[in-house]
Design a protein around this motif. Structure first.
Motif, PDB file in Angstrom:
ATOM      1  N   VAL A 104       0.849  -1.189   0.000  1.00 35.66           N
ATOM      2  CA  VAL A 104       0.000   0.000   0.000  1.00 35.66           C
ATOM      3  C   VAL A 104       0.885   1.239   0.000  1.00 35.66           C
ATOM      4  O   VAL A 104       1.719   1.416   0.898  1.00 35.66           O
ATOM      5  N   ALA A 105       0.708   2.071  -1.013  1.00 35.74           N
ATOM      6  CA  ALA A 105       1.516   3.280  -1.162  1.00 35.74           C
ATOM      7  C   ALA A 105       0.630   4.514  -1.117  1.00 35.74           C
ATOM      8  O   ALA A 105      -0.552   4.472  -1.485  1.00 35.74           O
ATOM      9  N   LYS A 106       1.219   5.616  -0.677  1.00 37.92           N
ATOM     10  CA  LYS A 106       0.530   6.891  -0.789  1.00 37.92           C
ATOM     11  C   LYS A 106       0.588   7.336  -2.250  1.00 37.92           C
ATOM     12  O   LYS A 106       1.655   7.310  -2.865  1.00 37.92           O
ATOM     13  N   ALA A 107      -0.537   7.757  -2.782  1.00 37.49           N
ATOM     14  CA  ALA A 107      -0.572   8.169  -4.187  1.00 37.49           C
ATOM     15  C   ALA A 107       0.405   9.309  -4.461  1.00 37.49           C
ATOM     16  O   ALA A 107       0.970   9.406  -5.559  1.00 37.49           O
ATOM     17  N   SER A 108       0.644  10.144  -3.466  1.00 40.11           N
ATOM     18  CA  SER A 108       1.543  11.292  -3.641  1.00 40.11           C
ATOM     19  C   SER A 108       2.999  10.880  -3.786  1.00 40.11           C
ATOM     20  O   SER A 108       3.839  11.693  -4.185  1.00 40.11           O
ATOM     21  N   MET A 109       3.309   9.612  -3.473  1.00 42.64           N
ATOM     22  CA  MET A 109       4.692   9.148  -3.525  1.00 42.64           C
ATOM     23  C   MET A 109       4.908   8.153  -4.656  1.00 42.64           C
ATOM     24  O   MET A 109       5.836   7.364  -4.638  1.00 42.64           O
ATOM     25  N   MET A 110       4.025   8.206  -5.666  1.00 39.29           N
ATOM     26  CA  MET A 110       4.087   7.289  -6.798  1.00 39.29           C
ATOM     27  C   MET A 110       4.252   8.049  -8.099  1.00 39.29           C
ATOM     28  O   MET A 110       3.920   9.222  -8.205  1.00 39.29           O
ATOM     29  N   VAL A 111       4.758   7.335  -9.100  1.00 37.18           N
ATOM     30  CA  VAL A 111       4.823   7.885 -10.447  1.00 37.18           C
ATOM     31  C   VAL A 111       4.514   6.767 -11.435  1.00 37.18           C
ATOM     32  O   VAL A 111       4.871   5.609 -11.217  1.00 37.18           O
ATOM     33  N   SER A 112       3.813   7.090 -12.503  1.00 36.17           N
ATOM     34  CA  SER A 112       3.476   6.113 -13.527  1.00 36.17           C
ATOM     35  C   SER A 112       4.641   5.933 -14.492  1.00 36.17           C
ATOM     36  O   SER A 112       5.326   6.903 -14.848  1.00 36.17           O
ATOM     37  N   ILE A 113       4.872   4.685 -14.901  1.00 36.65           N
ATOM     38  CA  ILE A 113       5.858   4.416 -15.954  1.00 36.65           C
ATOM     39  C   ILE A 113       5.164   3.824 -17.180  1.00 36.65           C
ATOM     40  O   ILE A 113       5.794   3.211 -18.029  1.00 36.65           O
ATOM     41  N   ASP A 114       3.863   4.022 -17.270  1.00 36.68           N
ATOM     42  CA  ASP A 114       3.064   3.467 -18.356  1.00 36.68           C
ATOM     43  C   ASP A 114       3.517   4.023 -19.701  1.00 36.68           C
ATOM     44  O   ASP A 114       3.664   5.239 -19.876  1.00 36.68           O
ATOM     45  N   GLY A 115       3.762   3.134 -20.664  1.00 31.78           N
ATOM     46  CA  GLY A 115       4.084   3.537 -22.019  1.00 31.78           C
ATOM     47  C   GLY A 115       5.491   4.053 -22.233  1.00 31.78           C
ATOM     48  O   GLY A 115       5.820   4.494 -23.337  1.00 31.78           O
ATOM     49  N   LEU A 116       6.341   4.003 -21.198  1.00 34.49           N
ATOM     50  CA  LEU A 116       7.681   4.576 -21.315  1.00 34.49           C
ATOM     51  C   LEU A 116       8.726   3.550 -21.731  1.00 34.49           C
ATOM     52  O   LEU A 116       9.866   3.911 -22.048  1.00 34.49           O
ATOM     53  N   GLY A 117       8.361   2.272 -21.705  1.00 31.37           N
ATOM     54  CA  GLY A 117       9.300   1.257 -22.119  1.00 31.37           C
ATOM     55  C   GLY A 117      10.467   1.059 -21.172  1.00 31.37           C
ATOM     56  O   GLY A 117      11.530   0.580 -21.580  1.00 31.37           O
ATOM     57  N   ILE A 118      10.281   1.431 -19.909  1.00 30.17           N
ATOM     58  CA  ILE A 118      11.336   1.278 -18.906  1.00 30.17           C
ATOM     59  C   ILE A 118      11.153  -0.052 -18.184  1.00 30.17           C
ATOM     60  O   ILE A 118      10.057  -0.340 -17.681  1.00 30.17           O
ATOM     61  N   ASP A 119      12.186  -0.866 -18.148  1.00 31.65           N
ATOM     62  CA  ASP A 119      12.123  -2.123 -17.412  1.00 31.65           C
ATOM     63  C   ASP A 119      11.815  -1.836 -15.944  1.00 31.65           C
ATOM     64  O   ASP A 119      12.468  -0.982 -15.327  1.00 31.65           O
ATOM     65  N   PRO A 120      10.815  -2.512 -15.356  1.00 30.17           N
ATOM     66  CA  PRO A 120      10.461  -2.204 -13.963  1.00 30.17           C
ATOM     67  C   PRO A 120      11.592  -2.458 -12.979  1.00 30.17           C
ATOM     68  O   PRO A 120      11.685  -1.774 -11.953  1.00 30.17           O
ATOM     69  N   ALA A 121      12.456  -3.428 -13.267  1.00 23.95           N
ATOM     70  CA  ALA A 121      13.593  -3.680 -12.380  1.00 23.95           C
ATOM     71  C   ALA A 121      14.536  -2.484 -12.373  1.00 23.95           C
ATOM     72  O   ALA A 121      15.014  -2.045 -11.312  1.00 23.95           O
ATOM     73  N   LEU A 122      14.824  -1.933 -13.554  1.00 28.02           N
ATOM     74  CA  LEU A 122      15.653  -0.730 -13.622  1.00 28.02           C
ATOM     75  C   LEU A 122      14.929   0.463 -13.024  1.00 28.02           C
ATOM     76  O   LEU A 122      15.531   1.283 -12.316  1.00 28.02           O
ATOM     77  N   ALA A 123      13.630   0.556 -13.272  1.00 25.33           N
ATOM     78  CA  ALA A 123      12.855   1.690 -12.768  1.00 25.33           C
ATOM     79  C   ALA A 123      12.909   1.776 -11.245  1.00 25.33           C
ATOM     80  O   ALA A 123      13.150   2.838 -10.672  1.00 25.33           O
ATOM     81  N   VAL A 124      12.694   0.632 -10.568  1.00 26.56           N
ATOM     82  CA  VAL A 124      12.695   0.677  -9.107  1.00 26.56           C
ATOM     83  C   VAL A 124      14.112   0.828  -8.570  1.00 26.56           C
ATOM     84  O   VAL A 124      14.313   1.375  -7.474  1.00 26.56           O
ATOM     85  N   ALA A 125      15.102   0.370  -9.321  1.00 20.80           N
ATOM     86  CA  ALA A 125      16.490   0.502  -8.895  1.00 20.80           C
ATOM     87  C   ALA A 125      16.978   1.937  -8.990  1.00 20.80           C
ATOM     88  O   ALA A 125      17.839   2.356  -8.205  1.00 20.80           O
ATOM     89  N   VAL A 126      16.430   2.698  -9.938  1.00 19.18           N
ATOM     90  CA  VAL A 126      16.992   4.015 -10.231  1.00 19.18           C
ATOM     91  C   VAL A 126      16.076   5.174  -9.843  1.00 19.18           C
ATOM     92  O   VAL A 126      16.531   6.173  -9.270  1.00 19.18           O
ATOM     93  N   LEU A 127      14.782   5.077 -10.170  1.00 15.63           N
ATOM     94  CA  LEU A 127      13.910   6.256 -10.043  1.00 15.63           C
ATOM     95  C   LEU A 127      13.849   6.834  -8.622  1.00 15.63           C
ATOM     96  O   LEU A 127      14.032   8.049  -8.449  1.00 15.63           O
ATOM     97  N   PRO A 128      13.591   6.038  -7.579  1.00 15.65           N
ATOM     98  CA  PRO A 128      13.532   6.649  -6.245  1.00 15.65           C
ATOM     99  C   PRO A 128      14.847   7.307  -5.825  1.00 15.65           C
ATOM    100  O   PRO A 128      14.855   8.408  -5.265  1.00 15.65           O
ATOM    101  N   ASN A 129      15.984   6.640  -6.094  1.00 15.86           N
ATOM    102  CA  ASN A 129      17.272   7.224  -5.746  1.00 15.86           C
ATOM    103  C   ASN A 129      17.560   8.479  -6.558  1.00 15.86           C
ATOM    104  O   ASN A 129      18.118   9.451  -6.044  1.00 15.86           O
ATOM    105  N   ALA A 130      17.181   8.462  -7.834  1.00 19.35           N
ATOM    106  CA  ALA A 130      17.379   9.648  -8.659  1.00 19.35           C
ATOM    107  C   ALA A 130      16.511  10.807  -8.175  1.00 19.35           C
ATOM    108  O   ALA A 130      16.927  11.975  -8.225  1.00 19.35           O
ATOM    109  N   ALA A 131      15.311  10.485  -7.697  1.00 21.26           N
ATOM    110  CA  ALA A 131      14.455  11.530  -7.122  1.00 21.26           C
ATOM    111  C   ALA A 131      15.113  12.138  -5.892  1.00 21.26           C
ATOM    112  O   ALA A 131      15.103  13.370  -5.694  1.00 21.26           O
ATOM    113  N   MET A 132      15.696  11.275  -5.051  1.00 19.50           N
ATOM    114  CA  MET A 132      16.379  11.792  -3.867  1.00 19.50           C
ATOM    115  C   MET A 132      17.616  12.593  -4.254  1.00 19.50           C
ATOM    116  O   MET A 132      17.937  13.602  -3.615  1.00 19.50           O
ATOM    117  N   ALA A 133      18.314  12.162  -5.312  1.00 20.85           N
ATOM    118  CA  ALA A 133      19.465  12.925  -5.793  1.00 20.85           C
ATOM    119  C   ALA A 133      19.042  14.297  -6.279  1.00 20.85           C
ATOM    120  O   ALA A 133      19.733  15.304  -6.050  1.00 20.85           O
TER     121      ALA A 133
END
Length: 327
Positions: A104-133
């Motif tokens: 269960v996630a807060k909607a405010s802390m989510m982002v859609s990757i629909d239609g972007l062609g990003i592998d979900p494994a790479l997405a979860v490995a990079v996106l949150p850390n890149a957001a913090m960066a």
């Protein structure tokens, strides 16, 4: 739901796979069918009980994990910006719960990757850390276009998000450091570093080169040596302590005399009270990944291999990130 639970504080062996009740989303929340959960150093610290006496820290039994990718299963009341079946990446407000087949996630802390062609494994490995960066650079270091950046522990899970975000924000040069044993891996990395040098000899290797911003998630002697490559106006951002050296101290008179700044950046503490910053940061991270600036190495293991994942985190044999999948 299937989950990896910490039964008690201790070594990697306290991680056990179990069945737990599937949670339901409340107002402003989303239930995610998790495909991948990232493994972070903070998960190791929580498992070890390193922060067990600090207010608000998790106590066993609990499910670790603060970054997940998956698809939306159900929407809580008031959530209109996502749809069932949509692929998403989410960060955790509590820092736990991700090593589970449902989250269960807060909607405010989510982002859609629909239609972007990003592998979900790479997405979860990079996106949150890149957001913090992005937040660290823009809100703490105040990085300006044309400035130079040094990233200590250049291939680490968190550190690896910084070169791409630095380039996206206009840094003119990004240099990294790694241990001698990782120099061969550094030569093969696709991360956008201009140069990577030995962390044990980086001061000599870099000669007279100084940096405007230094990102240090390593600590110990590497942190102390960082002062040698600072100049008046430089900012050292303390963003972790992978070395495990908790005794390092800074003389405030030296900061004054050299006109340099040292700031701490703990993403949970800093961004927790400011949830409105998270979605824009995740959007900036998406742009970075789409531009090919986040091509870090990702190893995918199963929940049944969570012990192995934590062992690799502790022995620092990893170049990049590990993500877990339910099966």
């Amino acid at each position: 739901m299937k989950a990896v639970q910490i039964s008690q504080f201790g070594g990697p062996e306290v991680l056990t796979v179990t069945e737990l009740a599937t949670p339901a989303p409340g107002p402003g929340e989303v239930l995610i069918d998790v495909s991948h959960a990232a493994v972070g150093l903070v998960d190791v610290f929580f498992r070890q009980g390193l922060f067990k006496d600090a207010p608000g820290m998790p106590a066993p039994p609990f499910v670790p994990g603060l970054e997940v990718a998956g698809t939306v299963r159900a929407l809580g009341a008031g959530v209109t910006e996502f749809r069932v079946g949509e692929p998403v990446v989410s960060m955790s407000s509590a820092g736990i719960g991700g090593y589970a087949s449902a989250y269960v996630a807060k909607a405010s802390m989510m982002v859609s990757i629909d239609g972007l062609g990003i592998d979900p494994a790479l997405a979860v490995a990079v996106l949150p850390n890149a957001a913090m960066a992005q937040v660290a650079f823009s809100r703490v270091a105040h990085l300006s276009p044309g400035e130079t950046v040094l990233v200590q522990g250049a291939l680490g899970g968190f550190a690896a998000a910084f070169p791409g975000m630095a380039k996206q924000l206009g840094a003119s040069r990004v240099v990294g450091t790694v241990r001698a044993s990782k120099l061969a891996a550094a030569e093969k990395t696709k991360l956008p570093y201009d140069r990577i040098v030995n962390s044990a000899t980086f001061v000599d290797d870099l000669g007279d080169e100084k940096f405007d911003v230094i990102i240090d998630a390593v600590g110990g002697s590497v942190r102390q040596d960082s002062f040698a490559v600072m100049k008046p106006g430089s900012r050292l951002i303390v963003s972790g302590n992978a070395s495990g050296d908790w005794s390092h101290q800074v003389k405030t008179s030296d900061l004054w005399l050299n006109s340099v700044t040292v700031s701490g950046f703990n993403a949970g503490a800093f961004m927790g009270p400011r949830p409105e910053w998270i979605r824009p940061a995740l959007q900036a991270a998406l742009i970075m990944v789409e531009a090919g600036l986040g091509e870090t190495e990702v190893d995918v293991l199963t929940f049944d291999q969570a012990v192995q994942a934590h062992e690799r985190m502790e022995d620092r044999s990893l170049n990049g990130r590990i993500v877990l999948k339910p099966e």
